[in-house]
Design an enzyme around this catalytic site. Structure first.
Site, PDB file in Angstrom:
ATOM      1  N   ARG A 195      55.808  26.913  48.531  1.00  0.00           N
ATOM      2  CA  ARG A 195      55.416  25.779  47.699  1.00  0.00           C
ATOM      3  C   ARG A 195      56.024  25.840  46.296  1.00  0.00           C
ATOM      4  NH1 ARG A 195      49.000  25.190  48.142  1.00  0.00           N
ATOM      5  NH2 ARG A 195      48.934  27.271  49.047  1.00  0.00           N
ATOM      6  N   CYS A 299      43.149  33.870  40.507  1.00  0.00           N
ATOM      7  CA  CYS A 299      42.111  34.733  41.055  1.00  0.00           C
ATOM      8  C   CYS A 299      41.308  35.425  39.965  1.00  0.00           C
ATOM      9  CB  CYS A 299      42.719  35.773  41.995  1.00  0.00           C
ATOM     10  SG  CYS A 299      43.820  36.943  41.184  1.00  0.00           S
ATOM     11  N   GLU A 399      35.532  30.429  47.522  1.00  0.00           N
ATOM     12  CA  GLU A 399      36.436  30.266  46.378  1.00  0.00           C
ATOM     13  C   GLU A 399      36.930  28.815  46.330  1.00  0.00           C
ATOM     14  OE1 GLU A 399      40.075  32.767  44.344  1.00  0.00           O
ATOM     15  OE2 GLU A 399      40.078  32.570  46.528  1.00  0.00           O
TER      16      GLU A 399
END
Length: 508
Positions: A195, A299, A399
């Site tokens: 990506r 993260c 998440e």
């Protein structure tokens, strides 16, 4: 390979114009793939086509590994001081090219240019530390472990290692991997995210700029099929990965089943605890930046805020601060919250917001449906704040990876610590307080790999290691720092037996 002459000039400008088809990088050359399968990359703010990424063929992949094997044999025999000099030059050209690489990241990822510059800079810090990896490779010695017997050890490179990178830090994460692997004498197969591929290709252009020997870093492209090739190839000795739990658990299982080392940094649900005695202004600014920076796609974001006692009265202040953030394209220097990387990511974040509504939480600031002038097709979700969140809710347990702050109130610090510790993830957490005893209690009792005290994103500088824990990490030695050196090397221990010296046996 021992001869080294730096030929760097004073100026070098990267061409960041996207290529219609992203190339492979094999044996020091950019080459077109013969693949017939491709992944399209779209600009997150406009949905305009940027480039397409090939799914590497078996023949191309095997060639890349073969070239890495050949190059690594000579590289391992190159004095560490010479390897170090290549990295010194590399950090110089990388430092000069930060802005160019950052602008390319923004086109593909969507994040603000300022965030993209930070992406490159944090990777640059690892390169700087890799220049000092020689000291971490020193072995141990013990003389006379028995009469006439000495034992000593060396740290040897593994050989060819691989890195599988995520979309959200297209420069930093590759730079966590191959510079330290090179410093310790390895060659690398690098797979950027399909990506956001261009940053890695620009980093390879800079490697060629410093004339590092061909074949030491090879870039391969693709999705799951490419990952399987990495995990299965017998000449690849270790795999580094950063990304989701689903992918990380799969890679760890598959790689280790082939007797490879694996280090997998995975998902997170970091909690920030706020005590009422904390500095209100600085704490709110820290929470807003940590939750909504990079649109929450990292993260080490801080998506869960635990307000203890009277700190629960800060909710209106947090909402006001979030409302003041500007949503816009990453190329706009005034943007605070940029688009999410893909249409799927936007839909996923909006699904979690709706699930919170359905399960009884309160959306006090709703970023769905935000409109940005000039960018009607952008993947925008504005800052969102949800109160009344409890463990067991979908938005809490999973998440989100978006600009969403979840707020839960707690009566005591003990309750906040207990909530944090029941969270199965363990990348990091933070506490905000002016009470040293409270901070000390928190750092001793909380179970997470990285802890911030009046700091929201406690990512260690690279002379330490990135020490995620619990469900956020699988593997042995962690990324960069001393543990990174240990991951890319194995210890060879020699025990030598020499009889007592007898001068009569020496022919003069």
């Amino acid at each position: 390979m021992e001869a080294y002459n730096s030929s760097l000039g004073n100026e070098y400008k990267l061409d960041i114009t996207p290529k219609a088809v992203t190339q492979l990088f094999i044996n020091g050359q950019f080459v077109d793939s013969k693949s017939t399968q491709f992944h399209n990359v779209l600009n997150p703010a406009t949905q305009e086509f940027v480039t397409k990424v090939p799914e590497i063929t078996d023949e191309e992949f095997n060639l890349a590994v073969s070239k890495a094997v050949d190059a690594q044999k000579q590289w391992a025999a190159t004095p560490a001081s010479l390897r170090q000099r290549y990295l010194f030059d590399y950090q110089r050209v990388l430092r000069d090219s930060q802005q160019d690489i950052a602008e390319a990241i923004t086109v593909e990822h969507g994040k603000t240019v300022a965030d993209s510059v930070g992406d490159v800079f944090r990777g640059l810090e690892v390169v700087e530390q890799a220049c000092n990896a020689v000291t971490g490779m020193m072995g141990e010695t013990s003389r006379d472990v028995a009469r006439g017997i000495d034992t000593y050890s060396f740290k040897e490179p593994l050989g060819v290692v691989a890195g599988v990178c995520p979309f959200n830090f297209p420069a930093m994460i590759p730079l966590w991997m191959y510079p330290l692997a090179l410093a310790t004498g390895n060659a690398v197969i690098l797979k950027p995210s399909e990506r956001t591929p261009t940053a890695a290709m620009l980093l390879m252009e800079l490697l060629n700029r410093v004339d590092i020997p061909a074949g030491l870093v090879n870039v391969v492209h693709g999705g799951k099929d490419c990952v399987d090739k990495i995990c299965d190839h017998p000449d690849i000795r270790a795999v580094s990965f950063v990304g989701s739990n689903r992918a990380g658990e799969y890679i760890h299982q598959r790689a280790t089943s082939h007797n490879k080392r694996a280090q997998c940094n995975m998902g997170a649900k970091n909690h920030g605890t706020v005590l009422a005695d904390a500095d209100k202004k600085s704490s709110i600014n820290a929470l807003i930046g940590a939750t909504f920076g990079s649109s929450g796609q990292r993260c080490m974001a801080l998506p869960v805020v635990l307000l203890v006692g009277e700190a629960s009265q800060w909710i209106d202040d947090l909402v006001a601060a979030a409302k003041a953030l500007k949503v816009g394209a990453g190329c706009d220097k005034n943007t605070d919250v940029a688009p999410l990387c893909s249409v799927d990511a936007k839909q996923r974040v909006e699904m979690y917001i709706q699930s919170a509504v359905d399960e009884g939480a309160n959306v006090v600031l709703d970023g769905r449906g935000v409109q940005v002038d000039g960018y009607p097709k952008g993947n925008f979700v504005g800052p969102t704040i949800i109160t009344g969140v409890e463990p067991g809710m979908k938005c809490y347990d999973e998440e989100i990876f978006g600009p969403v702050m979840l707020i839960k109130t707690c009566k005591t610090l003990d309750e906040a610590i207990a909530v944090t510790n029941r969270n199965p993830y363990g990348n990091g957490c933070a506490v905000f307080t002016s009470n040293g005893a409270a901070a000390r209690k928190y750092e001793r009792e909380v179970n997470a790999g990285q802890i911030g005290i009046n700091l929201p994103i406690p990512v260690p500088l690279p002379f330490f290691s990135f020490t995620g824990a619990k469900m956020s990490y699988r593997g042995g030695a962690h990324f960069y720092g001393k543990q990174g050196v240990n991951f890319y090397t194995y210890t060879k221990t020699i025990t030598a037996n020499w009889k007592e010296f007898d001068e009569k046996k020496i022919k003069m």
